[in-house]
Enzyme design. Structure first.
Site, PDB file in Angstrom:
ATOM      1  N   GLY A  51       0.684  -1.140  -0.165  1.00 53.91           N
ATOM      2  CA  GLY A  51       0.016  -0.110  -0.014  1.00 53.91           C
ATOM      3  C   GLY A  51       0.757   1.224  -0.059  1.00 53.91           C
ATOM      4  N   THR A  53       1.664   3.253  -2.562  1.00 55.20           N
ATOM      5  CA  THR A  53       1.399   4.182  -3.582  1.00 55.20           C
ATOM      6  C   THR A  53       0.435   5.367  -3.201  1.00 55.20           C
ATOM      7  OG1 THR A  53      -0.325   2.985  -4.307  1.00 55.20           O
ATOM      8  CG2 THR A  53       1.544   2.659  -5.337  1.00 55.20           C
ATOM      9  N   SER A  54       0.051   5.395  -1.945  1.00 52.13           N
ATOM     10  CA  SER A  54      -0.661   6.683  -1.375  1.00 52.13           C
ATOM     11  C   SER A  54      -0.754   6.684   0.119  1.00 52.13           C
ATOM     12  CB  SER A  54      -2.235   6.420  -1.843  1.00 52.13           C
ATOM     13  OG  SER A  54      -3.069   5.338  -1.504  1.00 52.13           O
ATOM     14  N   GLY A  55      -1.080   7.763   0.868  1.00 54.34           N
ATOM     15  CA  GLY A  55      -1.347   7.865   2.008  1.00 54.34           C
ATOM     16  C   GLY A  55      -0.102   7.584   2.943  1.00 54.34           C
ATOM     17  N   LEU A 104      -3.229  -8.097  -2.498  1.00 54.17           N
ATOM     18  CA  LEU A 104      -3.325  -8.693  -1.730  1.00 54.17           C
ATOM     19  C   LEU A 104      -4.590  -9.401  -1.426  1.00 54.17           C
ATOM     20  CD1 LEU A 104      -1.647  -6.004   0.759  1.00 54.17           C
ATOM     21  CD2 LEU A 104      -0.843  -8.327   0.583  1.00 54.17           C
ATOM     22  N   SER A 185      -5.720  -0.345  13.952  1.00 56.51           N
ATOM     23  CA  SER A 185      -6.311   0.796  14.097  1.00 56.51           C
ATOM     24  C   SER A 185      -7.245   0.766  15.408  1.00 56.51           C
ATOM     25  CB  SER A 185      -7.610   1.019  12.946  1.00 56.51           C
ATOM     26  OG  SER A 185      -8.465   1.968  13.561  1.00 56.51           O
ATOM     27  N   TYR A 212     -24.880  -5.783   4.717  1.00 55.52           N
ATOM     28  CA  TYR A 212     -23.509  -5.844   5.111  1.00 55.52           C
ATOM     29  C   TYR A 212     -23.012  -4.653   5.793  1.00 55.52           C
ATOM     30  CZ  TYR A 212     -18.423  -5.760   3.892  1.00 55.52           C
ATOM     31  OH  TYR A 212     -17.294  -5.712   3.920  1.00 55.52           O
TER      32      TYR A 212
END
Length: 288
Positions: A51, A53-55, A104, A185, A212
């Site tokens: 992950g 590529t951002s953030g 993933l 988190s 959901y």
């Protein structure tokens, strides 16, 4: 409550760092300065970041590369990863960046990524399991597993298992402890102790798509990441391996997942917190 106040105020904890600390400050404290291209310094540390590529992942990759760490960008979108590589090289021309494709949510893709990485003959000192998704609707992976659980937890679990031997080998040969970091988190605490949180229901929810609960599915993956870290840590200590594993809560940061979540965690109840928190750039780098 006391911990929350300290977090918002940026008061440093036992490590000497707080919510106002940047990733660059931390790496400068813990990592040696990057070697010059002409030096005969030891082989640089190698880190795999999912992950990236951002953030949070992007800033982690940028700062580690700037610190002399060889960064392997594990990305589903290799074009986006290639653009990030060029961006990092623009800031740090001597950075060592490797881009490898990784989805993933797919066991086959995880296995393929690990084969390709291991074929490079590189050491592996750091594995940062950072990637994550939040799904508003019920979706399934190609392996017929609920998408959020497949991507956020099972993919990282398999990735870690397939790379663990290389990490232990690197630690033995280099004399440096390996590091595995699972991004979790505080939302993990929202998981209830009921039948809906059973492992089978995480793999294949019986609820219809109309009922959901994306927040619950996401929270379950973050709890699973913590449990994975605790159990793997126990196993590594039992065999005296030179690899440590930790699960971390990065704080309240406006990543893509937070912005896309149209629920409580981005609603008015927490809007006041955002004036005390910073965007990705100022949180993870001292300059942008």
């Amino acid at each position: 409550m006391k911990g929350t106040v300290k977090y918002l105020a940026g008061i440093a904890g036992p490590t000497g760092f707080g919510s106002k600390s940047t990733a660059q400050q931390v790496t400068q404290h813990y990592l040696p300065p990057p070697p010059s291209p002409s030096s005969s310094s030891p082989t640089p540390l190698t880190a795999i970041i999912t992950g990236a590529t951002s953030g949070i992942g992007e800033e982690t990759a940028t700062v580690l590369a700037k610190s002399g760490v060889r960064v392997v960008i594990a990305a589903r979108d290799v074009n986006k990863a290639a653009r990030l590589k060029q961006s990092i090289l623009h800031l740090s021309p001597d950075a060592q960046i490797v881009v490898l494709e990784l989805d993933l949510s797919s066991f086959a893709s995880v296995a393929s990524f690990c084969r390709r990485f291991l074929s490079l003959g590189l050491p592996l000192h750091i594995l940062i399991n950072n990637a994550g998704i939040f799904s508003h609707g019920l979706e399934f992976s190609e392996d017929k597993i609920e998408m959020t659980f497949a991507t956020n937890y099972l993919g990282h679990f398999l990735l870690t298992e397939l790379l663990l031997e290389k990490m232990e080998e690197t630690a033995r040969e280099s004399g440096m402890h390996g590091r595995i970091i699972n991004l979790s988190s505080a939302i993990h605490s929202w998981v209830k102790r009921d039948s809906s949180s059973s492992f089978q229901n995480m793999l294949n929810p019986t609820n219809s798509s109309s009922s959901y609960n994306g927040t619950r599915a996401y929270a379950q993956t973050k709890l699973a990441a913590i449990l994975h870290a605790k159990e793997l840590s126990r196993q590594l200590k039992a065999r005296n391996a030179k690899v440590t594993v930790n699960a971390v809560h990065p704080g309240i940061i406006k990543t893509g997942i937070i912005r896309d979540h149209k629920g409580l965690i981005t609603g008015p109840s927490l809007s006041s917190l955002y004036i005390h928190t910073r965007n990705i750039c100022t949180t993870f780098r001292s300059t942008c």
